[in-house]
Design a protein around this motif. Structure first.
Motif, PDB file in Angstrom:
ATOM      1  N   VAL A 167     -48.891  54.761  51.961  1.00  0.00           N
ATOM      2  CA  VAL A 167     -49.332  55.679  50.914  1.00  0.00           C
ATOM      3  C   VAL A 167     -50.464  55.038  50.125  1.00  0.00           C
ATOM      4  CG1 VAL A 167     -48.661  56.810  48.759  1.00  0.00           C
ATOM      5  CG2 VAL A 167     -47.091  56.804  50.701  1.00  0.00           C
ATOM      6  N   LEU A 168     -51.546  55.796  49.952  1.00  0.00           N
ATOM      7  CA  LEU A 168     -52.638  55.393  49.069  1.00  0.00           C
ATOM      8  C   LEU A 168     -52.727  56.438  47.971  1.00  0.00           C
ATOM      9  CD1 LEU A 168     -55.428  54.364  51.591  1.00  0.00           C
ATOM     10  CD2 LEU A 168     -53.821  52.886  50.388  1.00  0.00           C
ATOM     11  N   ARG A 169     -52.884  55.964  46.736  1.00  0.00           N
ATOM     12  CA  ARG A 169     -52.910  56.899  45.607  1.00  0.00           C
ATOM     13  C   ARG A 169     -54.070  56.569  44.685  1.00  0.00           C
ATOM     14  NH1 ARG A 169     -47.806  58.197  41.666  1.00  0.00           N
ATOM     15  NH2 ARG A 169     -48.541  60.240  41.010  1.00  0.00           N
ATOM     16  N   GLY A 170     -54.778  57.609  44.274  1.00  0.00           N
ATOM     17  CA  GLY A 170     -55.874  57.462  43.329  1.00  0.00           C
ATOM     18  C   GLY A 170     -55.790  58.549  42.288  1.00  0.00           C
ATOM     19  N   GLU A 171     -56.734  58.531  41.348  1.00  0.00           N
ATOM     20  CA  GLU A 171     -56.763  59.575  40.325  1.00  0.00           C
ATOM     21  C   GLU A 171     -56.801  60.947  40.993  1.00  0.00           C
ATOM     22  OE1 GLU A 171     -59.705  61.019  36.784  1.00  0.00           O
ATOM     23  OE2 GLU A 171     -59.491  58.878  37.117  1.00  0.00           O
ATOM     24  N   ALA A 184     -61.302  60.520  44.782  1.00  0.00           N
ATOM     25  CA  ALA A 184     -61.652  59.289  44.076  1.00  0.00           C
ATOM     26  C   ALA A 184     -61.218  58.033  44.825  1.00  0.00           C
ATOM     27  CB  ALA A 184     -61.029  59.300  42.680  1.00  0.00           C
ATOM     28  N   LEU A 185     -60.416  58.186  45.868  1.00  0.00           N
ATOM     29  CA  LEU A 185     -60.017  57.012  46.655  1.00  0.00           C
ATOM     30  C   LEU A 185     -61.251  56.402  47.305  1.00  0.00           C
ATOM     31  CD1 LEU A 185     -56.751  58.296  48.322  1.00  0.00           C
ATOM     32  CD2 LEU A 185     -56.943  56.364  46.753  1.00  0.00           C
ATOM     33  N   ASP A 186     -61.409  55.128  47.147  1.00  0.00           N
ATOM     34  CA  ASP A 186     -62.545  54.402  47.685  1.00  0.00           C
ATOM     35  C   ASP A 186     -62.461  54.342  49.214  1.00  0.00           C
ATOM     36  OD1 ASP A 186     -64.845  52.536  47.142  1.00  0.00           O
ATOM     37  OD2 ASP A 186     -63.488  51.179  48.237  1.00  0.00           O
ATOM     38  N   ILE A 187     -63.525  54.689  49.896  1.00  0.00           N
ATOM     39  CA  ILE A 187     -63.515  54.707  51.366  1.00  0.00           C
ATOM     40  C   ILE A 187     -63.175  53.334  51.945  1.00  0.00           C
ATOM     41  CG2 ILE A 187     -66.003  54.350  51.619  1.00  0.00           C
ATOM     42  CD1 ILE A 187     -63.728  56.489  53.892  1.00  0.00           C
ATOM     43  N   VAL A 243     -59.411  53.016  51.903  1.00  0.00           N
ATOM     44  CA  VAL A 243     -58.800  53.839  52.952  1.00  0.00           C
ATOM     45  C   VAL A 243     -59.037  53.187  54.314  1.00  0.00           C
ATOM     46  CG1 VAL A 243     -58.805  56.102  54.082  1.00  0.00           C
ATOM     47  CG2 VAL A 243     -59.039  55.941  51.580  1.00  0.00           C
ATOM     48  N   TRP A 244     -60.252  52.750  54.563  1.00  0.00           N
ATOM     49  CA  TRP A 244     -60.586  52.127  55.843  1.00  0.00           C
ATOM     50  C   TRP A 244     -59.776  50.848  56.052  1.00  0.00           C
ATOM     51  CZ3 TRP A 244     -61.906  53.711  60.199  1.00  0.00           C
ATOM     52  CH2 TRP A 244     -62.407  52.870  61.177  1.00  0.00           C
ATOM     53  N   ALA A 245     -59.572  50.062  54.995  1.00  0.00           N
ATOM     54  CA  ALA A 245     -58.771  48.838  55.112  1.00  0.00           C
ATOM     55  C   ALA A 245     -57.326  49.175  55.485  1.00  0.00           C
ATOM     56  CB  ALA A 245     -58.818  48.046  53.807  1.00  0.00           C
ATOM     57  N   ALA A 246     -56.783  50.247  54.915  1.00  0.00           N
ATOM     58  CA  ALA A 246     -55.419  50.662  55.250  1.00  0.00           C
ATOM     59  C   ALA A 246     -55.322  51.113  56.702  1.00  0.00           C
ATOM     60  CB  ALA A 246     -54.957  51.778  54.309  1.00  0.00           C
ATOM     61  N   ILE A 247     -56.353  51.815  57.163  1.00  0.00           N
ATOM     62  CA  ILE A 247     -56.380  52.266  58.561  1.00  0.00           C
ATOM     63  C   ILE A 247     -56.411  51.061  59.494  1.00  0.00           C
ATOM     64  CG2 ILE A 247     -57.809  53.409  60.307  1.00  0.00           C
ATOM     65  CD1 ILE A 247     -58.682  55.345  57.996  1.00  0.00           C
ATOM     66  N   ARG A 248     -57.318  50.135  59.233  1.00  0.00           N
ATOM     67  CA  ARG A 248     -57.436  48.948  60.097  1.00  0.00           C
ATOM     68  C   ARG A 248     -56.163  48.112  60.061  1.00  0.00           C
ATOM     69  NH1 ARG A 248     -62.551  46.732  57.833  1.00  0.00           N
ATOM     70  NH2 ARG A 248     -61.444  44.796  58.202  1.00  0.00           N
ATOM     71  N   ALA A 249     -55.566  47.956  58.880  1.00  0.00           N
ATOM     72  CA  ALA A 249     -54.335  47.164  58.775  1.00  0.00           C
ATOM     73  C   ALA A 249     -53.212  47.814  59.567  1.00  0.00           C
ATOM     74  CB  ALA A 249     -53.936  47.017  57.302  1.00  0.00           C
ATOM     75  N   ARG A 250     -53.082  49.136  59.456  1.00  0.00           N
ATOM     76  CA  ARG A 250     -52.021  49.823  60.191  1.00  0.00           C
ATOM     77  C   ARG A 250     -52.249  49.734  61.687  1.00  0.00           C
ATOM     78  NH1 ARG A 250     -47.471  49.751  60.306  1.00  0.00           N
ATOM     79  NH2 ARG A 250     -47.406  50.182  58.082  1.00  0.00           N
ATOM     80  N   LEU A 251     -53.484  49.932  62.126  1.00  0.00           N
ATOM     81  CA  LEU A 251     -53.761  49.860  63.560  1.00  0.00           C
ATOM     82  C   LEU A 251     -53.556  48.455  64.105  1.00  0.00           C
ATOM     83  CD1 LEU A 251     -56.897  52.153  63.931  1.00  0.00           C
ATOM     84  CD2 LEU A 251     -54.563  52.626  64.673  1.00  0.00           C
ATOM     85  N   SER A 252     -53.863  47.444  63.318  1.00  0.00           N
ATOM     86  CA  SER A 252     -53.712  46.071  63.811  1.00  0.00           C
ATOM     87  C   SER A 252     -52.252  45.642  63.879  1.00  0.00           C
ATOM     88  CB  SER A 252     -54.509  45.097  62.954  1.00  0.00           C
ATOM     89  OG  SER A 252     -53.936  44.976  61.676  1.00  0.00           O
ATOM     90  N   THR A 253     -51.363  46.322  63.148  1.00  0.00           N
ATOM     91  CA  THR A 253     -49.947  45.951  63.186  1.00  0.00           C
ATOM     92  C   THR A 253     -49.107  46.896  64.030  1.00  0.00           C
ATOM     93  OG1 THR A 253     -49.477  47.203  61.174  1.00  0.00           O
ATOM     94  CG2 THR A 253     -50.033  44.887  60.908  1.00  0.00           C
ATOM     95  N   ASP A 254     -49.702  47.990  64.472  1.00  0.00           N
ATOM     96  CA  ASP A 254     -48.957  48.971  65.252  1.00  0.00           C
ATOM     97  C   ASP A 254     -49.005  48.624  66.726  1.00  0.00           C
ATOM     98  OD1 ASP A 254     -47.525  51.301  65.848  1.00  0.00           O
ATOM     99  OD2 ASP A 254     -49.392  52.411  66.174  1.00  0.00           O
TER     100      ASP A 254
END
Length: 85
Positions: free
Chosen positions: A50-54, A58-61, A64-75
């Motif tokens: 889960v990513l949450r912003g105002e 407003a979520l910084d790209i 979001v991209w870091a969360a995507i890469r982290a999830r893909l690298s651990t999946d």
């Protein structure tokens, strides 16, 4: 549901498709604004970040991209992280 079984990852807001993807085991990065309560409405699947912003906009790209890469690298289903957009 069939698309979720084949996908490496789903990214999106608090919508029905994110819930379907997570229920079939697809990793999900779910985006929320302050007007939503992820503890009550996030997808219930086994692999949900889960990513949450105002606001969602407003979520910084980079965040979001870091969360995507982290999830893909651990999946286990991911072969490699995609190139940056």
């Amino acid at each position: 549901a069939a698309l979720g079984r084949r996908a490496q990852l789903a990214v999106g807001g608090d919508t029905g498709p994110m819930h379907l993807f997570s229920l079939v085991g697809c990793p999900v990065v779910s985006l929320y604004g302050e007007d939503s309560e992820p503890s009550r409405t996030k997808p219930l699947g086994p692999i949900v970040d889960v990513l949450r912003g105002e606001t969602i906009a407003a979520l910084d790209i980079e965040t979001v991209w870091a969360a995507i890469r982290a999830r893909l690298s651990t999946d286990d289903r991911a072969r490699s992280a995609p190139a940056a957009p």
